[in-house]
Design a protein around this motif. Structure first.
Motif, PDB file in Angstrom:
ATOM      1  N   MET A  22      31.734  -4.061  -4.052  1.00  0.00           N
ATOM      2  CA  MET A  22      30.719  -4.261  -2.972  1.00  0.00           C
ATOM      3  C   MET A  22      30.212  -5.508  -2.457  1.00  0.00           C
ATOM      4  O   MET A  22      30.195  -6.022  -1.440  1.00  0.00           O
ATOM      5  CB  MET A  22      29.320  -3.937  -3.719  1.00  0.00           C
ATOM      6  N   ALA A  23      30.507  -6.587  -3.531  1.00  0.00           N
ATOM      7  CA  ALA A  23      30.328  -8.172  -2.956  1.00  0.00           C
ATOM      8  C   ALA A  23      31.461  -8.516  -1.946  1.00  0.00           C
ATOM      9  O   ALA A  23      31.300  -9.351  -1.091  1.00  0.00           O
ATOM     10  CB  ALA A  23      30.490  -8.706  -4.350  1.00  0.00           C
ATOM     11  N   ILE A  24      32.563  -8.026  -2.135  1.00  0.00           N
ATOM     12  CA  ILE A  24      33.687  -8.362  -1.236  1.00  0.00           C
ATOM     13  C   ILE A  24      33.632  -7.865   0.151  1.00  0.00           C
ATOM     14  O   ILE A  24      33.544  -8.539   1.119  1.00  0.00           O
ATOM     15  CB  ILE A  24      35.003  -7.785  -1.993  1.00  0.00           C
ATOM     16  N   CYS A  25      33.069  -6.529   0.188  1.00  0.00           N
ATOM     17  CA  CYS A  25      32.787  -6.026   1.502  1.00  0.00           C
ATOM     18  C   CYS A  25      31.667  -7.002   2.088  1.00  0.00           C
ATOM     19  O   CYS A  25      31.562  -6.865   3.452  1.00  0.00           O
ATOM     20  CB  CYS A  25      32.359  -4.650   1.326  1.00  0.00           C
ATOM     21  N   ILE A  26      30.628  -7.319   1.380  1.00  0.00           N
ATOM     22  CA  ILE A  26      29.328  -7.970   1.977  1.00  0.00           C
ATOM     23  C   ILE A  26      30.032  -9.368   2.528  1.00  0.00           C
ATOM     24  O   ILE A  26      29.714  -9.932   3.462  1.00  0.00           O
ATOM     25  CB  ILE A  26      28.316  -8.174   0.971  1.00  0.00           C
ATOM     26  N   ALA A  27      30.903 -10.038   1.706  1.00  0.00           N
ATOM     27  CA  ALA A  27      31.491 -11.163   2.079  1.00  0.00           C
ATOM     28  C   ALA A  27      32.248 -11.110   3.489  1.00  0.00           C
ATOM     29  O   ALA A  27      32.134 -11.928   4.298  1.00  0.00           O
ATOM     30  CB  ALA A  27      32.347 -11.648   0.946  1.00  0.00           C
ATOM     31  N   TYR A  28      33.065 -10.018   3.588  1.00  0.00           N
ATOM     32  CA  TYR A  28      33.776  -9.739   4.892  1.00  0.00           C
ATOM     33  C   TYR A  28      32.832  -9.565   5.836  1.00  0.00           C
ATOM     34  O   TYR A  28      33.354 -10.073   7.146  1.00  0.00           O
ATOM     35  CB  TYR A  28      34.786  -8.679   4.707  1.00  0.00           C
ATOM     36  N   LEU A  29      31.633  -8.865   5.839  1.00  0.00           N
ATOM     37  CA  LEU A  29      30.659  -8.845   6.870  1.00  0.00           C
ATOM     38  C   LEU A  29      30.036  -9.789   7.304  1.00  0.00           C
ATOM     39  O   LEU A  29      29.734 -10.193   8.497  1.00  0.00           O
ATOM     40  CB  LEU A  29      29.821  -7.612   6.245  1.00  0.00           C
ATOM     41  N   GLY A  30      29.963 -10.697   6.373  1.00  0.00           N
ATOM     42  CA  GLY A  30      29.212 -11.787   6.501  1.00  0.00           C
ATOM     43  C   GLY A  30      30.211 -12.939   7.711  1.00  0.00           C
ATOM     44  O   GLY A  30      29.723 -13.450   8.685  1.00  0.00           O
ATOM     45  N   VAL A  31      31.364 -12.840   7.142  1.00  0.00           N
ATOM     46  CA  VAL A  31      32.351 -13.667   8.110  1.00  0.00           C
ATOM     47  C   VAL A  31      32.511 -12.816   9.387  1.00  0.00           C
ATOM     48  O   VAL A  31      32.540 -13.688  10.298  1.00  0.00           O
ATOM     49  CB  VAL A  31      33.816 -13.556   7.562  1.00  0.00           C
ATOM     50  N   ASP A  32      32.477 -11.614   9.481  1.00  0.00           N
ATOM     51  CA  ASP A  32      32.511 -10.825  10.767  1.00  0.00           C
ATOM     52  C   ASP A  32      31.217 -11.253  11.619  1.00  0.00           C
ATOM     53  O   ASP A  32      31.549 -11.375  12.866  1.00  0.00           O
ATOM     54  CB  ASP A  32      32.644  -9.338  10.562  1.00  0.00           C
ATOM     55  N   ALA A  33      30.101 -11.265  10.958  1.00  0.00           N
ATOM     56  CA  ALA A  33      28.853 -11.450  11.508  1.00  0.00           C
ATOM     57  C   ALA A  33      28.681 -12.814  12.012  1.00  0.00           C
ATOM     58  O   ALA A  33      27.790 -13.053  12.903  1.00  0.00           O
ATOM     59  CB  ALA A  33      27.646 -10.782  10.899  1.00  0.00           C
ATOM     60  N   VAL A  34      29.065 -13.847  11.430  1.00  0.00           N
ATOM     61  CA  VAL A  34      28.708 -15.123  11.699  1.00  0.00           C
ATOM     62  C   VAL A  34      30.190 -15.903  12.218  1.00  0.00           C
ATOM     63  O   VAL A  34      29.687 -16.634  13.432  1.00  0.00           O
ATOM     64  CB  VAL A  34      28.127 -15.840  10.371  1.00  0.00           C
ATOM     65  N   ALA A  35      30.997 -15.881  11.613  1.00  0.00           N
ATOM     66  CA  ALA A  35      32.079 -16.951  11.987  1.00  0.00           C
ATOM     67  C   ALA A  35      32.774 -16.545  13.082  1.00  0.00           C
ATOM     68  O   ALA A  35      33.222 -17.396  14.013  1.00  0.00           O
ATOM     69  CB  ALA A  35      33.095 -16.959  10.756  1.00  0.00           C
ATOM     70  N   ILE A  36      33.091 -15.265  13.303  1.00  0.00           N
ATOM     71  CA  ILE A  36      34.106 -14.816  14.542  1.00  0.00           C
ATOM     72  C   ILE A  36      33.239 -15.117  15.795  1.00  0.00           C
ATOM     73  O   ILE A  36      33.516 -15.784  16.740  1.00  0.00           O
ATOM     74  CB  ILE A  36      34.141 -13.340  14.450  1.00  0.00           C
ATOM     75  N   PRO A  37      31.832 -14.728  16.014  1.00  0.00           N
ATOM     76  CA  PRO A  37      31.066 -14.814  17.052  1.00  0.00           C
ATOM     77  C   PRO A  37      30.895 -16.399  17.379  1.00  0.00           C
ATOM     78  O   PRO A  37      30.833 -16.859  18.503  1.00  0.00           O
ATOM     79  CB  PRO A  37      29.476 -14.387  16.869  1.00  0.00           C
ATOM     80  N   THR A  38      30.651 -17.075  16.319  1.00  0.00           N
ATOM     81  CA  THR A  38      30.350 -18.712  16.354  1.00  0.00           C
ATOM     82  C   THR A  38      31.880 -19.252  17.109  1.00  0.00           C
ATOM     83  O   THR A  38      31.786 -19.961  17.924  1.00  0.00           O
ATOM     84  CB  THR A  38      30.295 -19.465  15.026  1.00  0.00           C
ATOM     85  N   GLY A  39      32.967 -18.839  16.661  1.00  0.00           N
ATOM     86  CA  GLY A  39      34.218 -19.172  17.327  1.00  0.00           C
ATOM     87  C   GLY A  39      34.555 -19.002  18.665  1.00  0.00           C
ATOM     88  O   GLY A  39      35.064 -19.820  19.488  1.00  0.00           O
ATOM     89  N   ILE A  40      33.944 -17.778  18.976  1.00  0.00           N
ATOM     90  CA  ILE A  40      34.093 -17.282  20.463  1.00  0.00           C
ATOM     91  C   ILE A  40      33.125 -18.024  21.314  1.00  0.00           C
ATOM     92  O   ILE A  40      33.565 -18.450  22.430  1.00  0.00           O
ATOM     93  CB  ILE A  40      33.961 -15.739  20.417  1.00  0.00           C
ATOM     94  N   ILE A  41      32.021 -18.190  20.692  1.00  0.00           N
ATOM     95  CA  ILE A  41      31.188 -19.050  21.640  1.00  0.00           C
ATOM     96  C   ILE A  41      31.233 -20.518  21.786  1.00  0.00           C
ATOM     97  O   ILE A  41      31.226 -21.013  23.005  1.00  0.00           O
ATOM     98  CB  ILE A  41      29.610 -18.798  21.099  1.00  0.00           C
ATOM     99  N   SER A  42      31.895 -21.187  20.947  1.00  0.00           N
ATOM    100  CA  SER A  42      32.310 -22.466  21.080  1.00  0.00           C
ATOM    101  C   SER A  42      33.619 -22.622  21.577  1.00  0.00           C
ATOM    102  O   SER A  42      33.663 -23.644  22.575  1.00  0.00           O
ATOM    103  CB  SER A  42      32.469 -23.001  19.451  1.00  0.00           C
ATOM    104  N   ALA A  43      34.500 -21.598  21.582  1.00  0.00           N
ATOM    105  CA  ALA A  43      35.473 -21.765  22.620  1.00  0.00           C
ATOM    106  C   ALA A  43      34.934 -21.705  24.062  1.00  0.00           C
ATOM    107  O   ALA A  43      35.708 -22.310  24.962  1.00  0.00           O
ATOM    108  CB  ALA A  43      36.516 -20.608  22.439  1.00  0.00           C
ATOM    109  N   GLY A  44      34.349 -20.715  24.350  1.00  0.00           N
ATOM    110  CA  GLY A  44      33.827 -20.629  25.694  1.00  0.00           C
ATOM    111  C   GLY A  44      33.012 -22.237  26.314  1.00  0.00           C
ATOM    112  O   GLY A  44      33.325 -22.600  27.280  1.00  0.00           O
ATOM    113  N   PHE A  45      32.018 -22.792  25.302  1.00  0.00           N
ATOM    114  CA  PHE A  45      31.767 -24.027  25.500  1.00  0.00           C
ATOM    115  C   PHE A  45      32.811 -25.181  25.827  1.00  0.00           C
ATOM    116  O   PHE A  45      32.714 -25.799  26.911  1.00  0.00           O
ATOM    117  CB  PHE A  45      30.888 -24.699  24.411  1.00  0.00           C
ATOM    118  N   VAL A  46      33.866 -25.106  25.141  1.00  0.00           N
ATOM    119  CA  VAL A  46      35.146 -26.136  25.361  1.00  0.00           C
ATOM    120  C   VAL A  46      35.660 -25.759  26.337  1.00  0.00           C
ATOM    121  O   VAL A  46      36.000 -26.801  27.341  1.00  0.00           O
ATOM    122  CB  VAL A  46      35.795 -26.066  24.215  1.00  0.00           C
TER     123      VAL A  46
END
Length: 100
Positions: free
Chosen positions: A1-25
């Motif tokens: 369960m903890a592993i699934c929550i960790a992956y969901l956290g990465v999906d919910a925070v890290a991926i959108p952050t990378g996409i948004i910052s790439a747009g700004f750059v």
């Protein structure tokens, strides 16, 4: 369960952050390259008023003898896109760029 929550956290925070910052750059690079082009062109573009020595010549003759490119001709209240056989008249204003 903890592993699934960790992956969901990465999906919910890290991926959108990378996409948004790439747009700004990308936008920053695009705007900085456009301003560099504008600054470079200002030094090479000129506006010249046709006098008696150049009146009666064609665009092609002026371009060949002065090694320039003519981009626009202002005549009275008209803006004329130059053709090779366009005759220049006294008091025309031409927009040129160094042909070198």
């Amino acid at each position: 369960m903890a592993i699934c929550i960790a992956y969901l956290g990465v999906d919910a925070v890290a991926i959108p952050t990378g996409i948004i910052s790439a747009g700004f750059v990308e936008q920053y690079q695009r705007k900085s390259s456009i301003s560099d082009i504008k600054n470079a062109d200002i030094k090479e573009i000129a506006e010249i008023k046709i006098d008696k020595t150049q009146a009666g010549k064609t665009v092609e003759e002026i371009e060949e003898t002065d090694f320039v490119s003519i981009y626009l001709i202002f005549r009275d209240d008209l803006s004329i896109l130059p053709q090779k056989d366009t005759m220049l008249k006294l008091n025309d204003i031409i927009i040129i760029r160094d042909g070198n």
